[in-house]
Design a protein around this motif. Structure first.
Motif, short mmCIF file in Angstrom:
data_model
loop_
_atom_site.label_atom_id
_atom_site.label_comp_id
_atom_site.label_asym_id
_atom_site.label_seq_id
_atom_site.Cartn_x
_atom_site.Cartn_y
_atom_site.Cartn_z
N ARG A 84 0.84 -1.20 0.00
CA ARG A 84 0.00 0.00 0.00
C ARG A 84 0.87 1.25 0.00
NH1 ARG A 84 -4.42 -1.57 4.62
NH2 ARG A 84 -5.12 -3.48 3.65
N ASP A 85 0.46 2.23 -0.76
CA ASP A 85 1.13 3.52 -0.78
C ASP A 85 0.60 4.33 0.40
OD1 ASP A 85 2.24 5.98 -1.27
OD2 ASP A 85 1.62 6.07 -3.37
N SER A 86 1.42 4.55 1.42
CA SER A 86 0.97 5.20 2.65
C SER A 86 1.24 6.70 2.68
CB SER A 86 1.66 4.55 3.86
OG SER A 86 1.26 3.20 3.94
N ARG A 87 1.64 7.24 1.54
CA ARG A 87 1.87 8.69 1.52
C ARG A 87 0.56 9.44 1.75
NH1 ARG A 87 4.70 9.18 -4.14
NH2 ARG A 87 3.05 7.69 -4.52
N ALA A 88 0.65 10.53 2.46
CA ALA A 88 -0.54 11.35 2.74
C ALA A 88 -0.96 12.11 1.48
CB ALA A 88 -0.24 12.33 3.87
N VAL A 89 -2.25 12.25 1.30
CA VAL A 89 -2.79 13.06 0.21
C VAL A 89 -3.76 14.07 0.82
CG1 VAL A 89 -2.55 11.31 -1.57
CG2 VAL A 89 -4.65 11.41 -0.25
N LYS A 90 -3.83 15.23 0.21
CA LYS A 90 -4.76 16.25 0.68
C LYS A 90 -6.09 16.10 -0.04
CE LYS A 90 -1.78 19.81 2.39
NZ LYS A 90 -2.35 20.29 3.62
N ARG A 91 -7.17 16.18 0.73
CA ARG A 91 -8.52 16.10 0.18
C ARG A 91 -9.33 17.23 0.78
NH1 ARG A 91 -9.30 12.50 -3.80
NH2 ARG A 91 -11.07 11.40 -2.98
N THR A 92 -10.24 17.75 0.02
CA THR A 92 -11.17 18.74 0.53
C THR A 92 -12.39 18.01 1.04
OG1 THR A 92 -10.40 20.34 -1.09
CG2 THR A 92 -12.54 20.77 -0.06
N VAL A 93 -12.73 18.27 2.30
CA VAL A 93 -13.85 17.59 2.94
C VAL A 93 -14.85 18.63 3.43
CG1 VAL A 93 -14.52 16.06 4.83
CG2 VAL A 93 -12.35 15.71 3.67
N SER A 94 -16.10 18.39 3.19
CA SER A 94 -17.15 19.28 3.69
C SER A 94 -17.87 18.59 4.84
CB SER A 94 -18.16 19.58 2.58
OG SER A 94 -17.54 20.25 1.51
N LEU A 95 -18.10 19.36 5.91
CA LEU A 95 -18.86 18.85 7.04
C LEU A 95 -19.56 20.03 7.71
CD1 LEU A 95 -16.62 18.17 10.08
CD2 LEU A 95 -15.64 18.92 7.95
N PRO A 96 -20.59 19.75 8.46
CA PRO A 96 -21.30 20.84 9.12
C PRO A 96 -20.39 21.61 10.08
CG PRO A 96 -22.56 18.80 9.23
CD PRO A 96 -21.21 18.45 8.70
N LYS A 97 -20.63 22.90 10.18
CA LYS A 97 -19.80 23.76 11.02
C LYS A 97 -19.78 23.27 12.46
CE LYS A 97 -19.14 28.67 12.19
NZ LYS A 97 -17.78 28.48 12.51
N TRP A 98 -20.93 22.81 12.99
CA TRP A 98 -20.97 22.37 14.37
C TRP A 98 -20.06 21.18 14.63
CZ3 TRP A 98 -22.41 17.52 15.91
CH2 TRP A 98 -23.13 16.74 15.00
N MET A 99 -19.92 20.29 13.60
CA MET A 99 -19.01 19.14 13.75
C MET A 99 -17.56 19.61 13.80
SD MET A 99 -20.29 16.05 11.37
CE MET A 99 -21.74 15.13 11.71
N ASP A 100 -17.23 20.54 12.94
CA ASP A 100 -15.86 21.08 12.92
C ASP A 100 -15.53 21.73 14.26
OD1 ASP A 100 -13.38 21.77 11.54
OD2 ASP A 100 -14.13 23.84 11.63
N GLU A 101 -16.48 22.48 14.80
CA GLU A 101 -16.25 23.13 16.09
C GLU A 101 -16.12 22.10 17.21
OE1 GLU A 101 -19.64 25.73 16.26
OE2 GLU A 101 -18.68 27.26 15.01
N LYS A 102 -16.93 21.06 17.18
CA LYS A 102 -16.89 20.01 18.21
C LYS A 102 -15.55 19.26 18.17
CE LYS A 102 -19.06 17.75 21.46
NZ LYS A 102 -19.44 18.37 22.71
N VAL A 103 -15.08 18.98 16.96
CA VAL A 103 -13.77 18.31 16.81
C VAL A 103 -12.68 19.16 17.43
CG1 VAL A 103 -12.03 17.64 15.09
CG2 VAL A 103 -14.39 16.91 14.81
N SER A 104 -12.72 20.47 17.16
CA SER A 104 -11.72 21.38 17.72
C SER A 104 -11.82 21.44 19.24
CB SER A 104 -11.89 22.79 17.14
OG SER A 104 -11.61 22.78 15.76
N GLU A 105 -13.05 21.53 19.77
CA GLU A 105 -13.26 21.57 21.22
C GLU A 105 -12.69 20.32 21.90
OE1 GLU A 105 -17.40 21.93 22.27
OE2 GLU A 105 -17.62 23.73 21.03
N MET A 106 -12.86 19.18 21.24
CA MET A 106 -12.41 17.91 21.82
C MET A 106 -10.91 17.69 21.65
SD MET A 106 -15.60 15.49 20.65
CE MET A 106 -15.08 14.06 21.60
N GLY A 107 -10.26 18.57 20.89
CA GLY A 107 -8.82 18.43 20.67
C GLY A 107 -8.46 17.26 19.76
#
Length: 123
Positions: A84-107
Protein backbone atom coordinates in the motif's frame (compact mmCIF):
# COMPACT_ATOMS: atom_id res chain seq x y z
CA UNK A 1 1.85 -2.26 -6.20
CA UNK A 2 2.33 -6.00 -6.46
CA UNK A 3 5.61 -7.79 -5.89
CA UNK A 4 6.25 -11.52 -6.23
CA UNK A 5 9.01 -13.34 -4.35
CA UNK A 6 9.83 -17.03 -3.96
CA UNK A 7 9.40 -18.46 -0.48
CA UNK A 8 10.69 -21.70 0.99
CA UNK A 9 8.17 -23.65 3.07
CA UNK A 10 9.73 -26.11 5.53
CA UNK A 11 7.34 -28.67 7.02
CA UNK A 12 7.74 -29.34 10.74
CA UNK A 13 6.98 -32.53 12.67
CA UNK A 14 3.84 -31.03 14.21
CA UNK A 15 2.27 -30.20 10.83
CA UNK A 16 3.24 -26.54 10.97
CA UNK A 17 5.40 -24.74 8.40
CA UNK A 18 8.27 -22.30 8.65
CA UNK A 19 8.51 -19.80 5.79
CA UNK A 20 11.70 -18.04 4.71
CA UNK A 21 12.57 -15.81 1.78
CA UNK A 22 15.96 -16.42 0.17
CA UNK A 23 16.10 -12.82 -1.09
CA UNK A 24 14.97 -11.19 2.16
CA UNK A 25 17.34 -12.26 4.92
CA UNK A 26 15.51 -12.21 8.25
CA UNK A 27 12.00 -12.31 6.77
CA UNK A 28 10.62 -15.40 8.49
CA UNK A 29 7.12 -16.51 9.41
CA UNK A 30 5.27 -19.61 10.53
CA UNK A 31 1.88 -21.18 9.94
CA UNK A 32 0.09 -23.81 11.98
CA UNK A 33 -0.91 -25.65 8.78
CA UNK A 34 -0.41 -25.14 5.06
CA UNK A 35 -3.43 -22.87 4.58
CA UNK A 36 -2.38 -20.67 7.50
CA UNK A 37 1.24 -20.72 6.30
CA UNK A 38 0.20 -19.31 2.90
CA UNK A 39 -1.64 -16.44 4.61
CA UNK A 40 1.27 -15.80 6.97
CA UNK A 41 3.75 -15.87 4.08
CA UNK A 42 1.87 -13.14 2.24
CA UNK A 43 1.50 -11.06 5.40
CA UNK A 44 5.20 -11.33 6.29
CA UNK A 45 6.28 -10.44 2.75
CA UNK A 46 3.95 -7.44 2.57
CA UNK A 47 5.08 -6.10 5.93
CA UNK A 48 8.75 -6.63 5.12
CA UNK A 49 8.50 -4.79 1.81
CA UNK A 50 6.43 -1.98 3.36
CA UNK A 51 9.19 -1.55 5.95
CA UNK A 52 11.88 -1.42 3.25
CA UNK A 53 9.79 1.11 1.34
CA UNK A 54 9.22 3.32 4.40
CA UNK A 55 12.97 3.15 5.15
CA UNK A 56 13.72 4.18 1.53
CA UNK A 57 15.61 0.93 0.87
CA UNK A 58 15.63 -0.71 -2.54
CA UNK A 59 13.82 -4.01 -2.93
CA UNK A 60 16.14 -6.91 -3.73
CA UNK A 61 15.63 -8.57 -7.09
CA UNK A 62 13.61 -11.78 -6.62
CA UNK A 63 15.43 -15.03 -7.39
CA UNK A 64 14.20 -17.31 -10.12
CA UNK A 65 12.20 -20.04 -8.42
CA UNK A 66 13.91 -22.78 -10.45
CA UNK A 67 17.32 -21.69 -9.09
CA UNK A 68 16.36 -22.30 -5.45
CA UNK A 69 17.58 -25.54 -3.89
CA UNK A 70 15.43 -27.13 -1.19
CA UNK A 71 15.74 -30.05 1.22
CA UNK A 72 13.44 -33.09 1.36
CA UNK A 73 10.96 -31.50 3.78
CA UNK A 74 10.78 -28.22 1.82
CA UNK A 75 9.10 -26.78 -1.24
CA UNK A 76 9.09 -23.38 -2.92
CA UNK A 77 6.14 -21.23 -3.85
CA UNK A 78 5.75 -17.77 -5.32
CA UNK A 79 4.13 -15.31 -2.93
CA UNK A 80 2.54 -12.03 -3.97
CA UNK A 81 2.70 -8.98 -1.75
CA UNK A 82 0.28 -6.12 -2.13
CA UNK A 83 2.09 -2.98 -0.99
CA UNK A 84 0.00 0.00 0.00
CA UNK A 85 1.13 3.52 -0.78
CA UNK A 86 0.97 5.20 2.65
CA UNK A 87 1.87 8.69 1.52
CA UNK A 88 -0.54 11.35 2.74
CA UNK A 89 -2.79 13.06 0.21
CA UNK A 90 -4.76 16.25 0.68
CA UNK A 91 -8.52 16.10 0.18
CA UNK A 92 -11.17 18.74 0.53
CA UNK A 93 -13.85 17.59 2.94
CA UNK A 94 -17.15 19.28 3.69
CA UNK A 95 -18.86 18.85 7.04
CA UNK A 96 -21.30 20.84 9.12
CA UNK A 97 -19.80 23.76 11.02
CA UNK A 98 -20.97 22.37 14.37
CA UNK A 99 -19.01 19.14 13.75
CA UNK A 100 -15.86 21.08 12.92
CA UNK A 101 -16.25 23.13 16.09
CA UNK A 102 -16.89 20.01 18.21
CA UNK A 103 -13.77 18.31 16.81
CA UNK A 104 -11.72 21.38 17.72
CA UNK A 105 -13.26 21.57 21.22
CA UNK A 106 -12.41 17.91 21.82
CA UNK A 107 -8.82 18.43 20.67
CA UNK A 108 -9.18 15.76 18.00
CA UNK A 109 -7.41 15.58 14.68
CA UNK A 110 -10.01 15.63 11.92
CA UNK A 111 -7.61 13.69 9.67
CA UNK A 112 -7.12 10.97 12.30
CA UNK A 113 -10.86 10.68 12.96
CA UNK A 114 -11.54 10.38 9.23
CA UNK A 115 -8.81 7.76 8.76
CA UNK A 116 -10.09 5.71 11.70
CA UNK A 117 -13.69 5.88 10.44
CA UNK A 118 -12.68 4.88 6.91
CA UNK A 119 -10.51 2.00 8.16
CA UNK A 120 -13.42 0.72 10.26
CA UNK A 121 -15.84 1.04 7.34
CA UNK A 122 -13.48 -0.85 4.98
CA UNK A 123 -12.82 -3.76 7.34
Amino acid sequence: MNYIYPAIFSSNDDGSYTITYPDLKGCISEGKDLENAMVMAQSALSQWLEYLDSDKQEFPKPSEIIEITVEGNEFTSLIRADIRDSRAVKRTVSLPKWMDEKVSEMGLSLSRVLQDALAKKMS
